[in-house]
Design a protein around this motif. Sequence first.
Motif, PDB file in Angstrom:
ATOM      1  N   THR A 198       0.833  -1.208   0.000  1.00  0.00           N
ATOM      2  CA  THR A 198       0.000   0.000   0.000  1.00  0.00           C
ATOM      3  C   THR A 198       0.869   1.261   0.000  1.00  0.00           C
ATOM      4  OG1 THR A 198      -1.712  -1.187   1.185  1.00  0.00           O
ATOM      5  CG2 THR A 198      -1.826   1.210   1.277  1.00  0.00           C
ATOM      6  N   VAL A 199       1.904   1.291   0.829  1.00  0.00           N
ATOM      7  CA  VAL A 199       2.760   2.488   0.897  1.00  0.00           C
ATOM      8  C   VAL A 199       3.465   2.709  -0.446  1.00  0.00           C
ATOM      9  CG1 VAL A 199       4.809   3.488   2.015  1.00  0.00           C
ATOM     10  CG2 VAL A 199       3.041   2.397   3.405  1.00  0.00           C
ATOM     11  N   LEU A 200       3.907   1.641  -1.076  1.00  0.00           N
ATOM     12  CA  LEU A 200       4.562   1.793  -2.391  1.00  0.00           C
ATOM     13  C   LEU A 200       3.589   2.376  -3.407  1.00  0.00           C
ATOM     14  CD1 LEU A 200       6.537  -1.576  -2.493  1.00  0.00           C
ATOM     15  CD2 LEU A 200       7.517   0.715  -2.278  1.00  0.00           C
ATOM     16  N   VAL A 201       2.390   1.800  -3.447  1.00  0.00           N
ATOM     17  CA  VAL A 201       1.399   2.256  -4.424  1.00  0.00           C
ATOM     18  C   VAL A 201       1.019   3.715  -4.143  1.00  0.00           C
ATOM     19  CG1 VAL A 201      -0.982   1.892  -5.218  1.00  0.00           C
ATOM     20  CG2 VAL A 201       0.558  -0.066  -4.914  1.00  0.00           C
ATOM     21  N   GLU A 202       0.838   4.048  -2.876  1.00  0.00           N
ATOM     22  CA  GLU A 202       0.470   5.427  -2.518  1.00  0.00           C
ATOM     23  C   GLU A 202       1.544   6.449  -2.908  1.00  0.00           C
ATOM     24  OE1 GLU A 202      -2.463   4.586   1.325  1.00  0.00           O
ATOM     25  OE2 GLU A 202      -0.422   5.312   1.668  1.00  0.00           O
ATOM     26  N   HIS A 203       2.786   5.983  -3.020  1.00  0.00           N
ATOM     27  CA  HIS A 203       3.870   6.889  -3.403  1.00  0.00           C
ATOM     28  C   HIS A 203       4.217   6.787  -4.884  1.00  0.00           C
ATOM     29  CE1 HIS A 203       4.207   7.243   0.947  1.00  0.00           C
ATOM     30  NE2 HIS A 203       4.848   8.375   0.714  1.00  0.00           N
ATOM     31  N   GLY A 204       3.317   6.221  -5.648  1.00  0.00           N
ATOM     32  CA  GLY A 204       3.481   6.232  -7.103  1.00  0.00           C
ATOM     33  C   GLY A 204       4.476   5.213  -7.627  1.00  0.00           C
ATOM     34  N   PHE A 205       4.644   4.104  -6.925  1.00  0.00           N
ATOM     35  CA  PHE A 205       5.513   3.030  -7.433  1.00  0.00           C
ATOM     36  C   PHE A 205       4.647   1.951  -8.072  1.00  0.00           C
ATOM     37  CE2 PHE A 205       8.453   5.032  -4.536  1.00  0.00           C
ATOM     38  CZ  PHE A 205       9.693   4.851  -5.134  1.00  0.00           C
ATOM     39  N   ALA A 206       5.091   1.491  -9.232  1.00  0.00           N
ATOM     40  CA  ALA A 206       4.429   0.353  -9.882  1.00  0.00           C
ATOM     41  C   ALA A 206       5.230  -0.889  -9.506  1.00  0.00           C
ATOM     42  CB  ALA A 206       4.425   0.541 -11.387  1.00  0.00           C
ATOM     43  N   ILE A 207       4.545  -1.859  -8.923  1.00  0.00           N
ATOM     44  CA  ILE A 207       5.250  -3.073  -8.497  1.00  0.00           C
ATOM     45  C   ILE A 207       5.513  -3.953  -9.714  1.00  0.00           C
ATOM     46  CG2 ILE A 207       5.049  -5.167  -7.077  1.00  0.00           C
ATOM     47  CD1 ILE A 207       3.593  -3.405  -5.017  1.00  0.00           C
TER      48      ILE A 207
END
Length: 240
Positions: A198-207
């Motif tokens: 969630t934190v990655l996605v919220e900061h604009g990272f594409a997994i």
Amino acid sequence: MTDTWDTIADWYAERVRAGSAMHAFAHDVLLGRLPTDLRGQRILDLGCGEGLITRALAGRGGSIVGIDPSPRMIGHARAAEESCPSGARYAVDDGCSLATVESGSVEWVTAGLALNNVPDLAAAVGAVRRVLVPGGQLVFTVPHPCFEAPYARWSDDGGELPGRVVGSYLAEGFWRSANPDGARRAGNQHRMLSTYVTVLVEHGFAIESVAEPAPDARVVAEQPQRAGLPPFLLISCRRS
Ligand SMILES: C[S@@+](CC[C@H](N)C(=O)[O-])C[C@H]1O[C@@H](n2cnc3c(N)ncnc32)[C@H](O)[C@@H]1O
């Protein structure tokens, strides 16, 4: 005395350099997700410790800086660099701010077993986003949150397969292991797997990839009970 990463830095550096199977495996898992040729690439190794990963990536041709808040860890990393130069540079810094690192200055950020130590994951991921160029990548490992949750232990019910007993997966936050021979006596920030994502996605990272590598033969030879469970979670993601 309450242990911190700084007070256990000498022990950790010696342990890593003596070649524990688990450290070698953790190191291989992270390095295996990175290109073998990093010439022309700028890299930040967040939470570099005594510099095992930093040196390896310098050896692949990357221009690399390792940061760690523990002055003693950085002292070990610099001493290794002096005795066997790889080109790696080091700074004492906190992964939650990355104050010594310029914005948009690196193509890669690596973090080997380090993001599970930062007290504020959102701040750290925000700082990583700031220092990465658009399209830059963050590759990191953490102890697998599902199996290395606070106070997880091996079952002793005499069953054929040893199992992991996990009782407090949902309890996020700082905890300290009572094991005097483990690194987590310095403390560890437990977070659920969903929190990392969630934190990655919220900061604009594409997994781009999530892996749960099976322990290799070295680990199983040293700790047979680990055979059926992944010790680490490996995530690779790209900044928008
Ligand atoms: C398990 S060690 C990993 C070191 C190294 N990456 C390796 O793979 O050997 C965890 C490291 O995280 C560092 N650390 C603790 N708090 C941190 C923070 N706020 N920001 C960055 N690193 C931190 C510790 O000082 C320690 O060196």
